[in-house]
Enzyme design. Structure first.
Site, PDB file in Angstrom:
ATOM      1  N   GLN A 104       0.924  -1.197  -0.024  1.00  0.00           N
ATOM      2  CA  GLN A 104      -0.113  -0.012  -0.361  1.00  0.00           C
ATOM      3  C   GLN A 104       0.885   0.958  -0.173  1.00  0.00           C
ATOM      4  OE1 GLN A 104      -3.704  -1.135   2.691  1.00  0.00           O
ATOM      5  NE2 GLN A 104      -1.538  -2.011   3.571  1.00  0.00           N
ATOM      6  N   ASN A 105       2.290   1.238   0.391  1.00  0.00           N
ATOM      7  CA  ASN A 105       3.202   2.328   0.630  1.00  0.00           C
ATOM      8  C   ASN A 105       2.912   2.373  -1.073  1.00  0.00           C
ATOM      9  OD1 ASN A 105       3.107   1.685   2.775  1.00  0.00           O
ATOM     10  ND2 ASN A 105       4.792   0.692   2.955  1.00  0.00           N
ATOM     11  N   VAL A 106       3.546   4.113  -1.244  1.00  0.00           N
ATOM     12  CA  VAL A 106       3.880   4.599  -2.550  1.00  0.00           C
ATOM     13  C   VAL A 106       5.037   5.258  -2.301  1.00  0.00           C
ATOM     14  CG1 VAL A 106       1.620   5.644  -2.861  1.00  0.00           C
ATOM     15  CG2 VAL A 106       2.870   7.069  -1.087  1.00  0.00           C
ATOM     16  N   ASP A 107       5.936   4.860  -1.198  1.00  0.00           N
ATOM     17  CA  ASP A 107       7.698   5.567  -0.774  1.00  0.00           C
ATOM     18  C   ASP A 107       8.411   4.619  -1.949  1.00  0.00           C
ATOM     19  OD1 ASP A 107       7.829   2.947   0.187  1.00  0.00           O
ATOM     20  OD2 ASP A 107       7.484   3.521   2.154  1.00  0.00           O
ATOM     21  N   HIS A 139      -1.419   0.940  -3.962  1.00  0.00           N
ATOM     22  CA  HIS A 139      -1.957   2.930  -3.989  1.00  0.00           C
ATOM     23  C   HIS A 139      -1.009   3.620  -4.718  1.00  0.00           C
ATOM     24  CE1 HIS A 139      -3.896   1.403  -0.260  1.00  0.00           C
ATOM     25  NE2 HIS A 139      -4.319   1.315  -1.090  1.00  0.00           N
ATOM     26  N   CYS A 174      -0.817  17.151 -23.788  1.00  0.00           N
ATOM     27  CA  CYS A 174      -2.060  17.546 -23.583  1.00  0.00           C
ATOM     28  C   CYS A 174      -1.996  19.185 -23.058  1.00  0.00           C
ATOM     29  CB  CYS A 174      -2.697  17.414 -23.311  1.00  0.00           C
ATOM     30  SG  CYS A 174      -3.377  17.402 -21.296  1.00  0.00           S
ATOM     31  N   GLY A 211       2.857  -4.782   8.921  1.00  0.00           N
ATOM     32  CA  GLY A 211       2.800  -2.588   9.209  1.00  0.00           C
ATOM     33  C   GLY A 211       1.973  -2.403   8.642  1.00  0.00           C
ATOM     34  N   PRO A 238       3.529  -4.316  16.412  1.00  0.00           N
ATOM     35  CA  PRO A 238       4.212  -4.246  17.214  1.00  0.00           C
ATOM     36  C   PRO A 238       2.602  -4.289  17.514  1.00  0.00           C
ATOM     37  CG  PRO A 238       4.618  -2.576  16.363  1.00  0.00           C
ATOM     38  CD  PRO A 238       4.301  -3.120  15.126  1.00  0.00           C
TER      39      PRO A 238
END
Ligand code: OAD
Length: 265
Positions: A104-107, A139, A174, A211, A238
């Site tokens: 899900q991370n975009v990093d 994501h 465009c 996580g 955690p």
């Protein structure tokens, strides 16, 4: 369950024996690299209002403010490095053909860990010649821009000039405004990426969930696809999440500590 040696051995064995492993990651996997999660105390959604920064309406209303926020996150991400958790996942993917990673991370830290791992393989004789970049970015990526009209997209590592609306990036095809290539609230995930993740989860005997607070759909349902087809879930976090009680093993710890122990070769 706090992982002791016996538990870790059992988990390692289950992963080694599994035919097909799905890994779903969330912001927690990058926490030890210095990137804020969203919902933990002090996380991004504690400090910012998503509706002002992460919706198509916010971008239409004030693209400069949205780009300022994304550019500051891009700079943070580019100054951070993959941690031992990303590296353990990258090595694990390199070692087996039947592993799929959905994040899900975009990093972009999973991809950077792959690049580093593959670079180190160049020197070693290896029969592996396949495409190592098997990360499904559910994501999107903060390191890509895409046209808000014509869907042209490109990698973008330079910092964005946010001094003025006219200076913001515009599409070379465009002329419309470029936007971060991420999924915003109210938008749908790329259907083909989601289907690939769900299919990999269905055929996997083990799904490792790392996580994530597991509250954002449809990503949070991916591990259920493994379970519904008779596989098991292993959680690394955690904290408790809605998936904890459904998991065969819930390993309460940081991904940087736990992942090298359960995926280690
Ligand atoms: P959250 O911020 O909701 O959850 C982060 C999870 O990571 C929590 O369950 C923490 O307990 C856990 N965590 C924290 N530190 C950790 C560590 N060192 N090791 C392992 N786990 C740790 O982030 P996500 O679940 O990824 O979507 O959020 C899902 C989506 O919500 C994001 O992709 C984003 C956000 O809105 C979009 O922007 C579309």
């Amino acid at each position: 369950m706090t992982a002791n040696g016996g538990t870790l051995r059992q988990v390692r064995g289950a992963i080694r024996r599994a035919q097909g492993v799905m890994i779903l990651t969330g912001a927690g996997v990058s926490a030890d690299s210095g990137i804020s999660t969203f919902r933990d105390f002090g996380g991004l959604w504690d400090r910012y209002r998503p509706e002002e920064l992460a919706t198509p309406q916010a971008f239409q209303r004030d693209p400069k403010v949205v780009w300022e926020w994304y550019d500051s996150r891009r700079r943070t991400v580019l100054s951070c490095r993959p941690n031992r958790g990303h590296k353990a996942i990258a090595q694990f993917l390199l070692s087996r053909e039947d592993v799929t990673l959905a994040t899900q991370n975009v990093d972009g830290l999973h991809q950077r860990a792959f690049e580093e791992a593959t670079d180190s393989l160049v020197m070693a004789p290896t029969p592996l010649d396949r495409d190592f970049d098997r990360t499904l970015e559910l994501h999107g990526s903060i390191l890509r821009t895409r046209c808000s009209v014509c869907e042209m997209s490109q990698q973008e590592y330079e910092s964005i000039d946010t001094s003025d609306v006219d200076a913001l990036p515009h599409c070379l095809d465009c002329g419309a405004m470029m936007r971060p290539d991420v999924v915003w609230f109210g938008e749908s995930l790329d259907g083909s990426v989601l289907e690939l993740a769900l299919e990999a989860a269905r055929v996997a005997e083990v799904c490792i969930v790392v996580g994530t607070s597991a509250v954002v759909q449809p990503a949070a349902s991916i591990p259920l696809a493994t379970q519904e087809s008779g596989g098991i879930m292993i959680e690394v976090n955690p904290e408790h999440t809605p998936l904890t009680s459904l998991s065969q093993w819930s390993l309460q710890g940081s991904s940087t500590e736990v992942l090298p122990q359960i995926l280690g070769l």
